[in-house]
Design a protein around this motif. Structure first.
Motif, PDB file in Angstrom:
ATOM      1  N   THR B 379       0.811  -1.216   0.000  1.00 43.10           N
ATOM      2  CA  THR B 379       0.000   0.000   0.000  1.00 43.10           C
ATOM      3  C   THR B 379       0.847   1.269   0.000  1.00 43.10           C
ATOM      4  O   THR B 379       0.339   2.347   0.218  1.00 43.10           O
ATOM      5  CB  THR B 379      -0.922   0.033   1.223  1.00 43.10           C
ATOM      6  N   HIS B 380       2.146   1.142  -0.213  1.00 39.36           N
ATOM      7  CA  HIS B 380       2.984   2.355  -0.260  1.00 39.36           C
ATOM      8  C   HIS B 380       2.628   3.120  -1.525  1.00 39.36           C
ATOM      9  O   HIS B 380       2.519   2.538  -2.588  1.00 39.36           O
ATOM     10  CB  HIS B 380       4.461   1.957  -0.279  1.00 39.36           C
ATOM     11  N   PRO B 381       2.451   4.427  -1.465  1.00 39.64           N
ATOM     12  CA  PRO B 381       1.945   5.168  -2.636  1.00 39.64           C
ATOM     13  C   PRO B 381       2.916   5.203  -3.823  1.00 39.64           C
ATOM     14  O   PRO B 381       2.490   5.230  -4.965  1.00 39.64           O
ATOM     15  CB  PRO B 381       1.687   6.569  -2.091  1.00 39.64           C
ATOM     16  N   TYR B 382       4.250   5.220  -3.566  1.00 40.59           N
ATOM     17  CA  TYR B 382       5.122   5.375  -4.729  1.00 40.59           C
ATOM     18  C   TYR B 382       6.348   4.470  -4.700  1.00 40.59           C
ATOM     19  O   TYR B 382       7.103   4.445  -5.642  1.00 40.59           O
ATOM     20  CB  TYR B 382       5.585   6.833  -4.872  1.00 40.59           C
ATOM     21  N   ARG B 383       6.616   3.722  -3.623  1.00 41.58           N
ATOM     22  CA  ARG B 383       7.842   2.929  -3.580  1.00 41.58           C
ATOM     23  C   ARG B 383       7.520   1.467  -3.815  1.00 41.58           C
ATOM     24  O   ARG B 383       6.568   0.921  -3.251  1.00 41.58           O
ATOM     25  CB  ARG B 383       8.531   3.066  -2.208  1.00 41.58           C
ATOM     26  N   ALA B 384       8.350   0.824  -4.640  1.00 42.74           N
ATOM     27  CA  ALA B 384       8.237  -0.618  -4.835  1.00 42.74           C
ATOM     28  C   ALA B 384       9.356  -1.288  -4.054  1.00 42.74           C
ATOM     29  O   ALA B 384      10.423  -0.709  -3.881  1.00 42.74           O
ATOM     30  CB  ALA B 384       8.363  -0.973  -6.314  1.00 42.74           C
ATOM     31  N   LEU B 432       9.115 -23.886  -1.246  1.00 38.62           N
ATOM     32  CA  LEU B 432       9.069 -22.954  -2.368  1.00 38.62           C
ATOM     33  C   LEU B 432       9.485 -21.589  -1.844  1.00 38.62           C
ATOM     34  O   LEU B 432       8.855 -21.048  -0.940  1.00 38.62           O
ATOM     35  CB  LEU B 432       7.642 -22.901  -2.927  1.00 38.62           C
ATOM     36  N   GLU B 433      10.572 -21.047  -2.395  1.00 41.96           N
ATOM     37  CA  GLU B 433      11.041 -19.719  -1.965  1.00 41.96           C
ATOM     38  C   GLU B 433      11.127 -18.853  -3.194  1.00 41.96           C
ATOM     39  O   GLU B 433      11.721 -19.261  -4.191  1.00 41.96           O
ATOM     40  CB  GLU B 433      12.442 -19.842  -1.378  1.00 41.96           C
ATOM     41  N   MET B 434      10.576 -17.658  -3.114  1.00 41.45           N
ATOM     42  CA  MET B 434      10.585 -16.790  -4.289  1.00 41.45           C
ATOM     43  C   MET B 434      10.896 -15.365  -3.868  1.00 41.45           C
ATOM     44  O   MET B 434      10.456 -14.925  -2.808  1.00 41.45           O
ATOM     45  CB  MET B 434       9.198 -16.775  -4.948  1.00 41.45           C
ATOM     46  N   LEU B 435      11.594 -14.643  -4.708  1.00 36.96           N
ATOM     47  CA  LEU B 435      11.825 -13.214  -4.473  1.00 36.96           C
ATOM     48  C   LEU B 435      10.968 -12.462  -5.472  1.00 36.96           C
ATOM     49  O   LEU B 435      11.201 -12.546  -6.686  1.00 36.96           O
ATOM     50  CB  LEU B 435      13.307 -12.884  -4.673  1.00 36.96           C
ATOM     51  N   ILE B 436       9.955 -11.773  -4.994  1.00 37.25           N
ATOM     52  CA  ILE B 436       8.977 -11.127  -5.873  1.00 37.25           C
ATOM     53  C   ILE B 436       9.068  -9.621  -5.682  1.00 37.25           C
ATOM     54  O   ILE B 436       9.113  -9.133  -4.557  1.00 37.25           O
ATOM     55  CB  ILE B 436       7.555 -11.591  -5.511  1.00 37.25           C
ATOM     56  N   GLN B 437       9.067  -8.914  -6.783  1.00 34.82           N
ATOM     57  CA  GLN B 437       9.082  -7.449  -6.705  1.00 34.82           C
ATOM     58  C   GLN B 437       7.644  -6.966  -6.639  1.00 34.82           C
ATOM     59  O   GLN B 437       6.836  -7.296  -7.486  1.00 34.82           O
ATOM     60  CB  GLN B 437       9.775  -6.904  -7.964  1.00 34.82           C
ATOM     61  N   LEU B 438       7.328  -6.174  -5.623  1.00 33.68           N
ATOM     62  CA  LEU B 438       5.971  -5.663  -5.492  1.00 33.68           C
ATOM     63  C   LEU B 438       5.943  -4.221  -5.961  1.00 33.68           C
ATOM     64  O   LEU B 438       6.567  -3.367  -5.354  1.00 33.68           O
ATOM     65  CB  LEU B 438       5.529  -5.706  -4.027  1.00 33.68           C
ATOM     66  N   PRO B 439       5.210  -3.910  -7.030  1.00 30.57           N
ATOM     67  CA  PRO B 439       5.126  -2.516  -7.455  1.00 30.57           C
ATOM     68  C   PRO B 439       4.334  -1.703  -6.434  1.00 30.57           C
ATOM     69  O   PRO B 439       3.613  -2.255  -5.605  1.00 30.57           O
ATOM     70  CB  PRO B 439       4.379  -2.590  -8.789  1.00 30.57           C
ATOM     71  N   ALA B 440       4.470  -0.382  -6.534  1.00 26.95           N
ATOM     72  CA  ALA B 440       3.808   0.481  -5.568  1.00 26.95           C
ATOM     73  C   ALA B 440       2.302   0.378  -5.717  1.00 26.95           C
ATOM     74  O   ALA B 440       1.784   0.268  -6.825  1.00 26.95           O
ATOM     75  CB  ALA B 440       4.244   1.919  -5.795  1.00 26.95           C
TER      76      ALA B 440
END
Lengths: 330, 582
Positions: B379-384, B432-440
């Motif tokens: 829920t961060h407005p601009y940071r991923a 299962l291990e994953m590194l996922i990038q979460l967009p803002a």
């Protein structure tokens, strides 16, 4: 092996700040004794300080001596509540010998232990077989009532270790022998026990081990007789053979007078016999007794078998009658 | 008599021979220290969370096994660490679930049930054997069924669970992680936990820990953390730190009786009377941060000894501090009952939403297949920012990795790192291990399909059961913070800020757990063996019996009988009626 634990119990840390140089005392007093006893068993020593640990018994106030007294018949009730705080030695399987030093609270000072006759014990300590010992260390009341709490107490380790080492000797079964008046007993010196006492200990342990091994192996043989269809694994069998061989060598060495070799052999015999006896595959309940097998099959087969047996009996009777008839008709 | 004289003689010899060490100040320099702390934070929904932390720091080297004289550090744990070559130990027993969406980010969260993760020393040769021994010994110390930890629920994570203490070189084969979601926490787990505290539950903050109030709550989590830390700033020597934490959330409706005003007496039915005499620091912190940038809404009484400001989890927060060791606190009254009152009713519509929260559920229908769906919200407005997701699924839910889909904002999101270890029946779970990038400002949905396995008939639990539990998945992330955080000295700052080591001031570390799942496996009808036995026996008895009789019956003529009892009774009745007899 054995684990020896020294614990300092301070039920009132607000009034007393107790310090003891246990590390130094162990190195100076206890290590020489344990080094001498290392032939008998392995020892490991540790210590801890427990706060807010109370004795389970409330001592009685005695007006004449203006002190608190713990009577002899209340002493057995002291150990149980304390043992809950001592903690189990979880990381190892060796039996533990506990030596506790109890500094009574200010409201219960001074505290003395009474023996059966009602007189206070001089060392203010008592011990319990196979468990350890407890000593009560009284702190003098401060000179002026205005001294700030908490009082700082430095434990006199020489006095304490004197009592603990005497209790350790008693726990191992080395009581003072009465010598006739013409004989002079040499002091054991730094190590706390004489060579002949060590020999006596080795001999007593060897005999006890041999007796234990024979009892264990006899019980095992009786178990095998009772349950006919136990399966003995190969390693259990080899342990039993090793135990028997070790016992025989121990007895031989004893008769020759080689105490140390006999003791080692008896120790090995005990280990092997215990390992064989307590093997999980020998559990009695794992095997079906025969009467349970009958109980399962009878309700299924008996109702079917009864008419068969009855008609068989009838057939036999009829053939016998028919055999008799020709002779009757003739 | 004679014996005492002999021993006295030997000790006099010893005392004369050996030099007496300087006793003046040998005992006064302490190598261990205890700090205790209680943090009360009101939650947006009207509940209140209380976090206790007891930290014992011991300047000794437990690794080499030479040290065996304990004072504040409990002997049971010290011997365990030395004997089994443990470098870090984290054990948490939790009942309930922390609702991140409504309550905010927790200082330290634990999954429901029991969780144990341990880093071993590089000198340990057989890590699996040490792990098994460790879980059995801990099961005895804490009266919990940790002995159920075996190879079917132990995994070796590669990216999550990095060491929280000092570490030089991290070979992940020295790490073991296991979670038991079915474990229940009750008073018999709390009592041995309290016994490890130096003051027990007789003095200091631990007097508030009474079981009848603690377990009447929405969330109860008690944990033990052991790790090595630097002894000082130069970090030339090691110290060992033991943290015992207990977090409890009291419910607004059941404990609070519907009123938002809380006090220590209302929560714990006890008040504080003094600090633990062995503690060097004993403080109570109350979170009085203004929400929504308005004037203070929360009022505390009695007045605090000081006010502390800190940046915790990215926000600037204000705390009212009660120092139990300061003499002025107990001047007016003998006991301290901290009361929290709201000056103005709080608007419930303005609940702050945490930056990172997650949800997990089982989809699908029937008893053959299903789907595990995880939703992660940023829920961060601009940071991923990236997040590491660790999922441990038991072997009886057969995962199909080719059905793994990660969708963010309608588009597929490929993880930059995947580590998957498939399960082996009855010996290893799925990892299962994953590194996922979460967009803002996005929602990420991760789905994976599974098939339910048929177990052997001895492996099913008894009939009245919930189902089979799947442990919580773990999300570890460095969440960017709104305000920059300064590097603080661990010894000076409150304990709840120094749980996780912070690498830089722009983000803070968060570890979240999702809900555990309950699945039903296809269960055979266990009454069938009984039915089969009944049917077979009936068929055999009826058919066999009839056929046998038909085949072997012999017939012979029978004399007519004079009449049995029934005929005689009938004749008596006929005589009464005056009818001729049969």
């Amino acid at each position: 092996g054995y684990e020896i634990t020294f614990s300092l119990l301070n039920p009132d840390p607000k009034s007393h700040t107790v310090d003891w140089d246990i590390e130094g005392a162990v190195n100076r007093f206890v290590k020489p004794v344990l080094d001498k006893l290392s032939l008998v068993a392995n020892f490991s020593v540790d210590s801890q300080i427990l706060y807010y640990a109370v004795l389970g018994v409330t001592p009685r106030y005695d007006k004449e001596s203006s002190s608190f007294l713990l009577s002899a018949h209340s002493l057995p009730h002291v150990i149980n509540p304390v043992e809950a705080r001592l903690g189990s030695s979880a990381a190892s399987l060796y039996p533990v010998l506990n030596f506790l030093l109890y500094v009574p609270e200010r409201s219960h000072s001074p505290l003395y232990i009474q023996d059966k006759d009602g007189a206070p014990v001089s060392t203010n300590a008592f011990h319990s077989p196979r468990w350890g010992g407890i000593m009560v260390y009284n702190v003098e009341a401060p000179a002026s009532p205005q001294t700030s709490l908490p009082l700082h107490v430095d434990v006199d380790m020489a006095r304490v270790m004197e009592v603990f080492l005497a209790q350790l000797r008693l726990l191992f079964g080395l009581s003072q022998e009465e010598v006739p008046p013409e004989f002079l007993l040499e002091s054991p010196g730094n190590e706390g026990l004489a060579d002949w006492e060590l020999d006596h200990l080795l001999w007593a342990h060897t005999v006890e081990n041999i007796a234990t091994v024979s009892t264990t192996l006899t019980s095992l043989a009786q178990l095998l007789d009772k349950i006919g269809n136990i399966v003995i694994k190969d390693d259990v069998a080899s342990e039993v053979y090793r135990a028997v061989a070790s016992v025989q060598s121990a007895v031989t060495e004893l008769s020759l007078g080689h105490l140390l070799a006999a003791f080692q052999a008896s120790k090995e015999a005990v280990t092997c016999s215990e390992r064989a006896f307590f093997d999980p595959s020998l559990l009695h309940l794992l095997y079906f007794p025969d009467d349970q097998k009958f109980a399962i099959y009878i309700p299924l087969f008996l109702p079917m078998a009864v008419p068969i047996l009855l008609s068989l009996a009838k057939i036999v009777r009829e053939t016998r009658l028919r055999k008799k008839e020709p002779t009757k008709m003739d | 008599g004679g014996m005492a004289a002999a021993v006295l003689l030997l000790l006099l010899l010893l005392a004369a021979a050996g030099p007496a060490p300087g006793r003046a100040d040998a005992g006064r320099e302490r190598r261990d220290a205890l700090r205790e702390e209680l943090l009360l934070s009101p939650l947006p929904t009207g509940d209140v969370a209380a976090t206790f932390q007891f930290r014992t720091r011991w300047d000794a080297d437990l690794q080499r096994g030479a040290v065996s004289h304990y004072r504040l550090f409990p002997k049971a744990l010290g011997r365990l660490v030395a004997a089994l070559g443990v470098r870090e130990l984290h054990l948490a027993l939790t009942q309930g679930f922390w609702r991140t969406r409504y309550w905010g980010q927790p200082p330290l969260q634990a999954p429901a049930g029991a969780e144990l993760w341990v880093w071993f020393q590089p000198t340990v040769t057989d890590v699996d054997k040490a792990w098994k021994e460790l879980s059995n010994i801990l099961s005895g110390i804490f009266c919990a069924s940790l002995n159920f930890i075996d190879s079917t629920n132990t995994v070796i994570p590669t990216a999550s669970f990095k060491p929280l203490g000092l570490a030089n070189g991290t070979d992940h084969h020295l790490l073991r992680y296991a979670v038991l979601p079915r474990e229940v926490v009750c008073t018999e787990n709390l009592t041995p936990w309290k016994k490890l505290l130096p003051c027990g539950s007789k003095a200091g903050l631990a007097v508030l820990l009474k079981a009848e109030r603690l377990f009447h709550s929405s969330y109860h989590s008690q944990a033990v953390h052991i790790r090595p830390i630097c002894r000082d700033a130069s970090c030339l020597a090691l110290s060992w730190e033991l943290r015992q934490t207990l977090t409890v959330v009291f419910d607004f409706f059941s404990s609070g009786q519907g009123k938002k005003d809380w006090s220590l007496f209302k929560m714990f039915s006890r008040t504080l009377t003094d600090a633990c005499p062995l503690a060097s620091q004993s403080k109570v912190y109350v979170d009085i941060s203004p929400k929504n940038k308005e004037k203070e809404l929360l009022e505390v009484s009695p007045p605090p000894t000081s006010v502390h400001e800190a940046i915790v989890q990215g926000d600037r927060r204000t705390y009212a501090v009660y120092d139990l060791l300061s003499p002025s606190l107990f001047n007016t009254s003998r006991s301290l009952n901290v009361q929290l009152k709201w000056k103005r009713p709080q608007d419930s519509s303005e609940m702050p939403i945490p930056t990172l929260h997650a949800q997990r559920y089982v989809g699908g229908y029937g008893l053959q297949t299903g789907e595990i769906c995880t939703l992660i919200y940023n829920t961060h407005p601009y940071r991923a920012f990236p997040v590491i997701l660790l999922e441990t699924v038991p072997w009886y839910l057969r995962l199909y990795v080719h059905t793994l889909t990660i969708i963010t904002k309608g588009k597929e999101n490929k993880p930059s790192y995947i580590h998957y270890q498939p399960a082996q029946d009855r010996s290893r779970p799925h990892l299962l291990e994953m590194l996922i990038q979460l967009p803002a400002n996005s929602v990420t949905k991760i789905t994976i399909q599974f098939e339910r396995a048929l177990l052997k008939w001895t492996e099913y639990p008894p009939d009245p059961n919930h189902g089979f539990y799947v442990g919580s998945s773990v999300l570890s992330a460095l969440v960017p913070s709104v305000t920059a955080m300064k590097d603080m000295d661990v010894e000076q700052s409150p304990l709840f800020t120094s749980l996780f080591p912070s690498s830089d001031g722009s983000s803070y570390f968060v570890r979240l757990y999702t809900e555990p799942l309950l699945v039903n496996l296809p269960t055979p009808d266990f009454s069938m063996p009984y039915n089969v036995i009944c049917l077979t026996c009936t068929v055999v008895a009826v058919c066999y019996g009839s056929f046998y009789n038909l085949l072997t019956r012999t017939f012979h003529v029978e004399e007519p009988s004079r009449g049995g009892l029934a005929k005689r009774l009938a004749n008596v009745i006929r005589k009464f009626r005056g009818v001729p007899p049969l």
